[in-house]
Design an enzyme around this catalytic site. Structure first.
Site, PDB file in Angstrom:
ATOM      1  N   ASP A 254       0.983  -1.274  -0.041  1.00  0.00           N
ATOM      2  CA  ASP A 254      -0.031   0.070   0.045  1.00  0.00           C
ATOM      3  C   ASP A 254       0.796   1.207   0.049  1.00  0.00           C
ATOM      4  O   ASP A 254       1.950   1.334   0.382  1.00  0.00           O
ATOM      5  CB  ASP A 254      -0.808  -0.135   1.247  1.00  0.00           C
ATOM      6  CG  ASP A 254      -1.664   1.139   1.372  1.00  0.00           C
ATOM      7  OD1 ASP A 254      -2.190   1.571   0.452  1.00  0.00           O
ATOM      8  OD2 ASP A 254      -1.288   1.732   2.597  1.00  0.00           O
ATOM      9  N   ASP A 256       0.100   5.236   0.851  1.00  0.00           N
ATOM     10  CA  ASP A 256      -0.239   6.238   1.807  1.00  0.00           C
ATOM     11  C   ASP A 256      -0.121   5.384   3.396  1.00  0.00           C
ATOM     12  O   ASP A 256      -1.067   4.872   3.439  1.00  0.00           O
ATOM     13  CB  ASP A 256      -1.414   7.186   1.667  1.00  0.00           C
ATOM     14  CG  ASP A 256      -1.023   7.781   0.422  1.00  0.00           C
ATOM     15  OD1 ASP A 256      -0.055   7.984  -0.126  1.00  0.00           O
ATOM     16  OD2 ASP A 256      -2.312   8.330  -0.263  1.00  0.00           O
ATOM     17  N   GLY A 264      -3.338  12.382   5.154  1.00  0.00           N
ATOM     18  CA  GLY A 264      -4.546  12.561   4.327  1.00  0.00           C
ATOM     19  C   GLY A 264      -4.522  12.281   3.117  1.00  0.00           C
ATOM     20  O   GLY A 264      -3.670  11.446   2.574  1.00  0.00           O
ATOM     21  N   LYS A 358      -9.626  -0.839  -3.714  1.00  0.00           N
ATOM     22  CA  LYS A 358      -9.347  -1.795  -2.821  1.00  0.00           C
ATOM     23  C   LYS A 358     -10.611  -1.459  -1.953  1.00  0.00           C
ATOM     24  O   LYS A 358     -10.907  -0.526  -1.761  1.00  0.00           O
ATOM     25  CB  LYS A 358      -8.173  -1.736  -2.120  1.00  0.00           C
ATOM     26  CG  LYS A 358      -6.926  -1.974  -3.015  1.00  0.00           C
ATOM     27  CD  LYS A 358      -5.588  -1.748  -2.099  1.00  0.00           C
ATOM     28  CE  LYS A 358      -5.302  -0.285  -1.847  1.00  0.00           C
ATOM     29  NZ  LYS A 358      -4.082   0.116  -1.078  1.00  0.00           N
TER      30      LYS A 358
END
Ligand SMILES: [Zn+2]
Length: 436
Positions: A254, A256, A264, A358
């Site tokens: 993944d 972030d 964010g 996802k």
């Protein structure tokens, strides 16, 4: 398909090995001449009609291979009267090329490639030329290939250029399928450089020259250090294992909160900052034989906060930063969509239900197909329950990291196989399990 091997070249950098007694492509690597490895790989791929372009000490090559019958192939030779560069011989060879296209190989590379995949790609793209490209561990001093989003090459970026932008780690490996038409563009008897004199003008004319990206093994072994590294990689099985006829193991990552700091929604490159252990983590994956592929949801596009080009720029920043440290990602995929309509700034084109967001598994399925991945031996590392649910949905092993959202997003009631402090710990644990 026929193969043309450019087996001239003095190989001054290899003098300590060749002793000026054998031509560069006859330098030994893991017990055999480089050319012998090449011929074996071509034969394995069903390519038995080979033309070798020879000059300096070429008689040593002729003596070793003869007509090729001892090696299960048919070899003919083209003697260059004077050195014609990487493409000059092609003019004279056009009458010997039987099909509409042929494979062009340089005599100083070790490769182990599933060629039928590359050939199918060349046909599907109706390409005039297809270049084998890959990310490498030193993009900062490599010639780069720049493509559009259809993988058509739009320019070459020489290693001598000053690069004041974030770039994609996409390097020309020096391995080509070329249309026979291209031979006609070469002038007879003149030293000609394939990239500079032939491909660059074609790209400038917006002709169909494409970049075929693959994680398979191909390396220039033109220095004693590289010969030594490649010998080791052949002997420990790494070279053969990367061939896409073999099932690949992958660690999906993944973005972030896992690879880069959680800030964010990220719509500007300045907000992209790598997690402190990310470089070391990817370095371990690269050395392990697992593929390293980033898959990320980026609804910022659908929400109208930025466009797809901004995302690509952020990803080029990620690849540039990693590349400076000698580490690479085998691919990066993102989902720009979001299903919920009704926000003022939204981009309606991307406000759709898709199969890639996802925890759906579309991005993983794309990679399984592209890289022949064995899901049952592969992992996903992420900081949210969405990532873990994605892994469960796809049949992957799962590792939650306690950076970013640390699994506190509360979207899914799901338990991961591993819980680790950060991405480096996750990679270390995965590789440790691998050893058992
Ligand atoms: Zn999507």
């Amino acid at each position: 398909m026929q193969a043309v091997i450019m087996a001239g070249g003095k190989g001054t950098r290899l003098r300590s090995i060749t002793n000026d007694d054998i031509p560069k492509p006859m330098a030994h690597i893991a017990g055999k001449p480089i050319l012998h490895w090449q011929v074996e790989c071509l034969r394995k791929n069903g390519i038995t009609d080979i033309i070798m372009v020879i000059e300096h000490l070429g008689e040593k090559i002729e003596t070793f291979f003869g007509n090729g019958s001892n090696f299960g192939v048919n070899i003919t030779y083209y003697w260059e009267v004077q050195p014609l560069g990487t493409a000059g011989a092609l003019y004279d060879l056009q009458n010997q090329i039987m099909d509409n296209y042929f494979l062009l190989v340089f005599g100083d590379v070790i490769f182990d490639i599933h060629l039928a995949r590359m050939e199918q790609y060349h046909i599907a793209k109706a390409a005039l030329g297809t270049l084998f490209v890959h990310p490498n561990s030193h993009p900062y001093d490599s010639d780069l290939v720049v493509t559009d989003d259809n993988e058509k090459i739009i320019r070459f970026d020489s290693k001598n250029n000053k690069r004041s932008y974030w770039y994609n780690n996409c390097v020309n490996a020096g391995f080509y399928i070329l249309s026979k038409e291209i031979c006609k563009l070469v002038k007879p008897g003149i030293k000609t450089d394939l990239e500079k004199d032939v491909l660059m003008p074609l790209v400038a004319q917006k002709q169909a020259v494409y970049a075929y990206a693959s994680p398979e093994y191909i390396k220039d072994v033109g220095t004693p250090e590289r010969i030594s590294t490649a010998s080791h990689e052949i002997e420990n099985g790494y070279v053969a294992a990367r061939n896409l006829t073999k099932k690949q193991k992958c660690i999906f990552i993944d973005r972030d909160g896992t690879l880069n700091q959680h800030k964010g929604l990220i719509s500007h490159e300045d907000d992209f900052v790598l997690e402190s252990s990310a470089i070391e983590a990817i370095k371990r994956i690269n050395a392990s034989g697992y593929l390293a592929i980033v898959i990320t949801n980026q609804p910022v596009v659908a929400r109208g906060l930025c466009d797809v080009l901004d995302i690509e720029n952020i990803h080029n920043k990620m690849k540039t930063l990693l590349g400076r440290e000698g580490v690479l990602l085998d691919d990066v995929l993102f989902c720009p969509h979001h299903p919920d309509k009704g926000y003022p700034e939204e981009n309606p084109v991307y406000k759709v239900s898709c199969k890639c967001r996802k925890p759906q598994t579309g991005m993983i399925e794309t990679c399984v197909e592209k890289f022949n991945i064995d899901i049952t031996q592969s992992w996903i590392i992420g900081d949210t329950t969405i990532d873990i649910q994605t892994g469960k949905n796809a049949g992957l092993y799962t590792a939650l990291v306690l950076t970013g959202e640390a699994g506190k997003d509360g979207k899914y009631e799901v338990k991961s196989d591993l819980v680790c402090g950060n991405i480096l710990e996750a990679v270390e644990q995965i590789l440790k399990i691998e050893e058992i």
